[in-house]
Design a protein around this motif. Structure first.
Motif, PDB file in Angstrom:
ATOM      1  N   LEU A  41       6.306  14.352  -1.280  1.00  0.00           N
ATOM      2  CA  LEU A  41       7.159  13.281  -0.781  1.00  0.00           C
ATOM      3  C   LEU A  41       6.990  13.207   0.724  1.00  0.00           C
ATOM      4  O   LEU A  41       6.922  14.237   1.387  1.00  0.00           O
ATOM      5  N   PRO A  42       6.927  12.002   1.263  1.00  0.00           N
ATOM      6  CA  PRO A  42       6.795  11.911   2.712  1.00  0.00           C
ATOM      7  C   PRO A  42       8.073  12.363   3.412  1.00  0.00           C
ATOM      8  O   PRO A  42       9.173  12.185   2.894  1.00  0.00           O
ATOM      9  N   SER A  43       7.900  12.942   4.574  1.00  0.00           N
ATOM     10  CA  SER A  43       9.047  13.353   5.382  1.00  0.00           C
ATOM     11  C   SER A  43       9.721  12.127   5.962  1.00  0.00           C
ATOM     12  O   SER A  43       9.066  11.134   6.282  1.00  0.00           O
ATOM     13  N   VAL A  44      11.037  12.208   6.109  1.00  0.00           N
ATOM     14  CA  VAL A  44      11.817  11.079   6.616  1.00  0.00           C
ATOM     15  C   VAL A  44      12.727  11.569   7.731  1.00  0.00           C
ATOM     16  O   VAL A  44      13.380  12.606   7.602  1.00  0.00           O
ATOM     17  N   ASN A  45      12.746  10.823   8.832  1.00  0.00           N
ATOM     18  CA  ASN A  45      13.694  11.057   9.916  1.00  0.00           C
ATOM     19  C   ASN A  45      14.645   9.872   9.953  1.00  0.00           C
ATOM     20  O   ASN A  45      14.212   8.725   9.883  1.00  0.00           O
ATOM     21  N   ILE A  46      15.946  10.151  10.080  1.00  0.00           N
ATOM     22  CA  ILE A  46      16.945   9.092  10.180  1.00  0.00           C
ATOM     23  C   ILE A  46      17.753   9.352  11.444  1.00  0.00           C
ATOM     24  O   ILE A  46      18.265  10.452  11.648  1.00  0.00           O
ATOM     25  N   LYS A  47      17.829   8.322  12.268  1.00  0.00           N
ATOM     26  CA  LYS A  47      18.560   8.451  13.529  1.00  0.00           C
ATOM     27  C   LYS A  47      19.583   7.322  13.618  1.00  0.00           C
ATOM     28  O   LYS A  47      19.272   6.175  13.313  1.00  0.00           O
ATOM     29  N   GLU A  48      20.784   7.651  14.023  1.00  0.00           N
ATOM     30  CA  GLU A  48      21.821   6.641  14.202  1.00  0.00           C
ATOM     31  C   GLU A  48      22.043   6.413  15.691  1.00  0.00           C
ATOM     32  O   GLU A  48      22.195   7.355  16.469  1.00  0.00           O
ATOM     33  N   LYS A  68       6.851  -0.795  -0.932  1.00  0.00           N
ATOM     34  CA  LYS A  68       7.828  -1.741  -1.470  1.00  0.00           C
ATOM     35  C   LYS A  68       9.189  -1.244  -1.012  1.00  0.00           C
ATOM     36  O   LYS A  68       9.555  -0.085  -1.275  1.00  0.00           O
ATOM     37  N   ILE A  69       9.934  -2.091  -0.313  1.00  0.00           N
ATOM     38  CA  ILE A  69      11.253  -1.723   0.189  1.00  0.00           C
ATOM     39  C   ILE A  69      12.255  -2.684  -0.427  1.00  0.00           C
ATOM     40  O   ILE A  69      12.122  -3.899  -0.285  1.00  0.00           O
ATOM     41  N   THR A  70      13.237  -2.144  -1.121  1.00  0.00           N
ATOM     42  CA  THR A  70      14.254  -2.983  -1.744  1.00  0.00           C
ATOM     43  C   THR A  70      15.638  -2.492  -1.358  1.00  0.00           C
ATOM     44  O   THR A  70      15.844  -1.306  -1.088  1.00  0.00           O
ATOM     45  N   LEU A  71      16.567  -3.434  -1.332  1.00  0.00           N
ATOM     46  CA  LEU A  71      17.969  -3.123  -1.063  1.00  0.00           C
ATOM     47  C   LEU A  71      18.763  -3.603  -2.265  1.00  0.00           C
ATOM     48  O   LEU A  71      18.793  -4.796  -2.562  1.00  0.00           O
ATOM     49  N   ASP A  72      19.355  -2.679  -2.989  1.00  0.00           N
ATOM     50  CA  ASP A  72      20.133  -2.995  -4.179  1.00  0.00           C
ATOM     51  C   ASP A  72      21.565  -2.546  -3.918  1.00  0.00           C
ATOM     52  O   ASP A  72      21.873  -1.355  -4.010  1.00  0.00           O
ATOM     53  N   GLY A  73      22.419  -3.482  -3.563  1.00  0.00           N
ATOM     54  CA  GLY A  73      23.779  -3.131  -3.152  1.00  0.00           C
ATOM     55  C   GLY A  73      23.703  -2.389  -1.836  1.00  0.00           C
ATOM     56  O   GLY A  73      23.190  -2.902  -0.845  1.00  0.00           O
ATOM     57  N   ASN A  74      24.165  -1.142  -1.816  1.00  0.00           N
ATOM     58  CA  ASN A  74      24.039  -0.333  -0.604  1.00  0.00           C
ATOM     59  C   ASN A  74      22.978   0.766  -0.773  1.00  0.00           C
ATOM     60  O   ASN A  74      22.927   1.713  -0.013  1.00  0.00           O
ATOM     61  N   GLN A  75      22.103   0.600  -1.787  1.00  0.00           N
ATOM     62  CA  GLN A  75      21.028   1.564  -2.058  1.00  0.00           C
ATOM     63  C   GLN A  75      19.713   1.024  -1.492  1.00  0.00           C
ATOM     64  O   GLN A  75      19.210   0.002  -1.940  1.00  0.00           O
ATOM     65  N   LEU A  76      19.155   1.707  -0.499  1.00  0.00           N
ATOM     66  CA  LEU A  76      17.862   1.352   0.082  1.00  0.00           C
ATOM     67  C   LEU A  76      16.795   2.191  -0.618  1.00  0.00           C
ATOM     68  O   LEU A  76      16.886   3.417  -0.648  1.00  0.00           O
ATOM     69  N   ILE A  77      15.800   1.515  -1.202  1.00  0.00           N
ATOM     70  CA  ILE A  77      14.757   2.208  -1.959  1.00  0.00           C
ATOM     71  C   ILE A  77      13.413   1.928  -1.312  1.00  0.00           C
ATOM     72  O   ILE A  77      13.021   0.768  -1.149  1.00  0.00           O
ATOM     73  N   ILE A  78      12.711   2.990  -0.928  1.00  0.00           N
ATOM     74  CA  ILE A  78      11.376   2.892  -0.349  1.00  0.00           C
ATOM     75  C   ILE A  78      10.419   3.522  -1.349  1.00  0.00           C
ATOM     76  O   ILE A  78      10.582   4.687  -1.704  1.00  0.00           O
ATOM     77  N   SER A  79       9.447   2.746  -1.804  1.00  0.00           N
ATOM     78  CA  SER A  79       8.495   3.279  -2.765  1.00  0.00           C
ATOM     79  C   SER A  79       7.091   2.848  -2.380  1.00  0.00           C
ATOM     80  O   SER A  79       6.890   1.923  -1.602  1.00  0.00           O
ATOM     81  N   SER A  80       6.125   3.549  -2.947  1.00  0.00           N
ATOM     82  CA  SER A  80       4.735   3.247  -2.663  1.00  0.00           C
ATOM     83  C   SER A  80       3.880   3.635  -3.853  1.00  0.00           C
ATOM     84  O   SER A  80       4.145   4.635  -4.514  1.00  0.00           O
ATOM     85  N   VAL A  81       2.872   2.828  -4.099  1.00  0.00           N
ATOM     86  CA  VAL A  81       1.880   3.121  -5.120  1.00  0.00           C
ATOM     87  C   VAL A  81       0.529   2.835  -4.500  1.00  0.00           C
ATOM     88  O   VAL A  81       0.298   1.757  -3.957  1.00  0.00           O
ATOM     89  N   LYS A  82      -0.357   3.811  -4.554  1.00  0.00           N
ATOM     90  CA  LYS A  82      -1.712   3.635  -4.022  1.00  0.00           C
ATOM     91  C   LYS A  82      -2.695   4.125  -5.069  1.00  0.00           C
ATOM     92  O   LYS A  82      -2.636   5.267  -5.493  1.00  0.00           O
ATOM     93  N   GLU A  83      -3.558   3.231  -5.475  1.00  0.00           N
ATOM     94  CA  GLU A  83      -4.583   3.559  -6.450  1.00  0.00           C
ATOM     95  C   GLU A  83      -5.941   3.409  -5.791  1.00  0.00           C
ATOM     96  O   GLU A  83      -6.146   2.511  -4.976  1.00  0.00           O
ATOM     97  N   ASN A  84      -6.846   4.293  -6.150  1.00  0.00           N
ATOM     98  CA  ASN A  84      -8.182   4.249  -5.590  1.00  0.00           C
ATOM     99  C   ASN A  84      -9.181   4.544  -6.703  1.00  0.00           C
ATOM    100  O   ASN A  84      -9.006   5.484  -7.459  1.00  0.00           O
ATOM    101  N   GLU A  85     -10.207   3.725  -6.788  1.00  0.00           N
ATOM    102  CA  GLU A  85     -11.252   3.920  -7.787  1.00  0.00           C
ATOM    103  C   GLU A  85     -12.592   3.853  -7.083  1.00  0.00           C
ATOM    104  O   GLU A  85     -12.847   2.970  -6.286  1.00  0.00           O
ATOM    105  N   LYS A  86     -13.428   4.821  -7.377  1.00  0.00           N
ATOM    106  CA  LYS A  86     -14.760   4.879  -6.781  1.00  0.00           C
ATOM    107  C   LYS A  86     -15.775   4.992  -7.909  1.00  0.00           C
ATOM    108  O   LYS A  86     -15.690   5.886  -8.745  1.00  0.00           O
ATOM    109  N   SER A 106      15.136   7.167  -1.998  1.00  0.00           N
ATOM    110  CA  SER A 106      16.272   6.246  -1.957  1.00  0.00           C
ATOM    111  C   SER A 106      17.363   6.827  -1.072  1.00  0.00           C
ATOM    112  O   SER A 106      17.546   8.047  -1.001  1.00  0.00           O
ATOM    113  N   PHE A 107      18.068   5.920  -0.399  1.00  0.00           N
ATOM    114  CA  PHE A 107      19.105   6.297   0.544  1.00  0.00           C
ATOM    115  C   PHE A 107      20.309   5.401   0.323  1.00  0.00           C
ATOM    116  O   PHE A 107      20.164   4.197   0.114  1.00  0.00           O
TER     117      PHE A 107
END
Length: 149
Positions: A41-48, A68-86, A106-107
């Motif tokens: 999981l990527p590291s996350v820094n949150i500063k107020e 992909k960043i979505t806001l569902d109510g007060n839930q912030l969801i950061i997701s990522s999908v990376k596919e690679n084919e060689k 999610s936060f």
């Protein structure tokens, strides 16, 4: 009568060896940044600040279109999908390699604090940066002088 000879003040060699090897962080998987599915999981820094929340997600090697960043109510969801084919085709053989990398973080944002319509995100130098502004009515106001009449 003692059957075991000990050197005074010294720990047995096998104990030193096992304490040193098994006491290292190499075997302590709980301290690493792994999810329950053993993916990183990527590291996350949150500063107020007084005006907003700043979120930094360390995701080097990604592209802004991978997120992909979505806001569902007060839930912030950061997701990522990376596919690679060689694919490599030669005269006598062909080889296909696939890689797949994904994560989701999610936060929960404080209710009635953030201005959801003004959230902005950008990706630069391996960092996904989000700025989540606070609503004007919840921002701290500077002290106001009151005149005495």
């Amino acid at each position: 009568m003692n059957l075991i000879k000990r050197n005074a003040g010294q720990a047995p060699l096998n104990r030193l060896f096992f304490d040193d090897i098994f006491g290292r962080d190499f075997f302590n998987w709980e301290n690493n940044n792994y999810s329950t599915t053993s993916t990183t999981l990527p590291s996350v820094n949150i500063k107020e600040t007084a005006d907003n929340y700043e979120v930094e997600v360390a995701a080097p090697g990604m592209d802004k279109n991978d997120f992909k960043i979505t806001l569902d109510g007060n839930q912030l969801i950061i997701s990522s999908v990376k596919e690679n084919e060689k694919t490599t085709k030669e005269e006598n053989y062909s080889r296909r390699e696939f890689s797949y990398q994904s994560f989701q973080r999610s936060f929960e944002l404080p209710k009635n604090i953030v201005d959801e319509d003004k959230i902005v995100a950008r990706y630069e130098n391996g960092l996904l940066l989000l700025s989540i502004p606070k609503r004007e009515e919840v921002k701290p106001k500077p002290p106001r002088m009151i005149e005495i009449s």
